[in-house]
Design a protein around this motif. Sequence first.
Motif, PDB file in Angstrom:
ATOM      1  N   VAL A 126     -24.649 -23.520-107.248  1.00 59.05           N
ATOM      2  CA  VAL A 126     -25.331 -22.802-105.808  1.00 59.05           C
ATOM      3  C   VAL A 126     -24.068 -22.937-104.755  1.00 59.05           C
ATOM      4  O   VAL A 126     -24.062 -21.822-104.083  1.00 59.05           O
ATOM      5  N   ILE A 127     -23.614 -23.993-104.679  1.00 62.71           N
ATOM      6  CA  ILE A 127     -22.521 -24.233-103.554  1.00 62.71           C
ATOM      7  C   ILE A 127     -21.374 -23.253-103.790  1.00 62.71           C
ATOM      8  O   ILE A 127     -20.770 -22.201-102.792  1.00 62.71           O
ATOM      9  N   ALA A 128     -20.867 -23.247-105.032  1.00 58.87           N
ATOM     10  CA  ALA A 128     -19.554 -22.367-105.212  1.00 58.87           C
ATOM     11  C   ALA A 128     -20.004 -20.715-105.149  1.00 58.87           C
ATOM     12  O   ALA A 128     -19.267 -20.152-104.772  1.00 58.87           O
ATOM     13  N   ALA A 129     -21.247 -20.613-105.706  1.00 60.32           N
ATOM     14  CA  ALA A 129     -21.551 -18.963-105.747  1.00 60.32           C
ATOM     15  C   ALA A 129     -21.965 -18.525-104.300  1.00 60.32           C
ATOM     16  O   ALA A 129     -21.328 -17.659-103.829  1.00 60.32           O
ATOM     17  N   VAL A 130     -22.447 -19.446-103.618  1.00 58.53           N
ATOM     18  CA  VAL A 130     -22.788 -18.915-101.918  1.00 58.53           C
ATOM     19  C   VAL A 130     -21.431 -19.089-101.306  1.00 58.53           C
ATOM     20  O   VAL A 130     -21.299 -18.036-100.295  1.00 58.53           O
ATOM     21  N   GLU A 131     -20.776 -19.991-101.389  1.00 54.76           N
ATOM     22  CA  GLU A 131     -19.399 -19.892-100.566  1.00 54.76           C
ATOM     23  C   GLU A 131     -18.346 -19.192-100.920  1.00 54.76           C
ATOM     24  O   GLU A 131     -17.922 -18.171 -99.905  1.00 54.76           O
ATOM     25  N   ARG A 132     -18.440 -18.494-102.343  1.00 55.97           N
ATOM     26  CA  ARG A 132     -17.453 -17.693-102.661  1.00 55.97           C
ATOM     27  C   ARG A 132     -17.909 -16.205-102.184  1.00 55.97           C
ATOM     28  O   ARG A 132     -17.067 -15.498-101.809  1.00 55.97           O
ATOM     29  N   MET A 133     -19.270 -15.961-102.500  1.00 56.33           N
ATOM     30  CA  MET A 133     -19.775 -14.870-102.248  1.00 56.33           C
ATOM     31  C   MET A 133     -19.832 -14.323-100.513  1.00 56.33           C
ATOM     32  O   MET A 133     -19.869 -13.274-100.055  1.00 56.33           O
ATOM     33  N   THR A 134     -20.233 -15.328 -99.844  1.00 54.72           N
ATOM     34  CA  THR A 134     -20.458 -15.032 -98.397  1.00 54.72           C
ATOM     35  C   THR A 134     -19.460 -15.514 -97.471  1.00 54.72           C
ATOM     36  O   THR A 134     -19.497 -15.213 -96.293  1.00 54.72           O
ATOM     37  N   GLY A 135     -18.731 -16.638 -97.933  1.00 53.52           N
ATOM     38  CA  GLY A 135     -17.622 -17.126 -97.054  1.00 53.52           C
ATOM     39  C   GLY A 135     -18.419 -18.187 -95.991  1.00 53.52           C
ATOM     40  O   GLY A 135     -17.655 -18.879 -95.361  1.00 53.52           O
ATOM     41  N   LEU A 136     -19.591 -18.331 -96.297  1.00 48.99           N
ATOM     42  CA  LEU A 136     -20.452 -19.475 -95.352  1.00 48.99           C
ATOM     43  C   LEU A 136     -20.115 -20.805 -96.035  1.00 48.99           C
ATOM     44  O   LEU A 136     -20.139 -20.892 -96.941  1.00 48.99           O
ATOM     45  N   GLU A 137     -20.274 -21.951 -94.980  1.00 51.79           N
ATOM     46  CA  GLU A 137     -19.813 -23.242 -95.564  1.00 51.79           C
ATOM     47  C   GLU A 137     -21.329 -23.753 -95.759  1.00 51.79           C
ATOM     48  O   GLU A 137     -22.471 -23.628 -95.099  1.00 51.79           O
ATOM     49  N   VAL A 138     -21.645 -24.108 -97.043  1.00 51.35           N
ATOM     50  CA  VAL A 138     -23.022 -24.726 -97.383  1.00 51.35           C
ATOM     51  C   VAL A 138     -22.910 -26.055 -97.104  1.00 51.35           C
ATOM     52  O   VAL A 138     -22.115 -27.047 -97.665  1.00 51.35           O
TER      53      VAL A 138
END
Length: 174
Positions: A137-149
């Motif tokens: 989840v962290i890898a996907a969200v950070e890669r696609m959004t640029g947001l820090e999880v």
Amino acid sequence: MSETAPRNRPENPTTEPAAGTPKTLGAGPGTAAAGAATDRPRRGGGDPALRGRTTIADGVVEKIAGMAARDVVGVHAMGGGLARTFGVVRDRVPGGRSVTRGVKAEVGEVQTALDLEIVVDYGVSIADVARAVRENVIAAVERMTGLEVVEVNIAVSDVKLPDEEEESPEPRLQ
């Protein structure tokens, strides 16, 4: 400078580009493009990323996290018992499948926090599944959004036993 002139702009905008910006792109000394870049003023100047604001809705992050969590081996379903029961009905309606079931996101300007509720398959290590879900989840969200999880909280609400039937409500019409 007169009282009506903007104070933040240089008096001669064609002299030098802003600090940190390339003067010419792809042109060396003696080429035709080398002189062309200095013949006209630069538009916008500076980093294009600083010329506006991008906002990402909570639902977007929830979809990304839901898809990433479902990709992990050992995750049987997402959401608690009641959410899954309603989800089975919703899944039967065309276009009704919800990838955000069991996922809650709080999205700020540069960071996000996630809460996931999962059902694991019997026999798998819950700690290993939770770690794999968190990493995916962290890898996907950070890669696609640029947001820090900043955090991914995982609640395991059930274990799917091999002999359990899928929860499905009885059809109303026969």
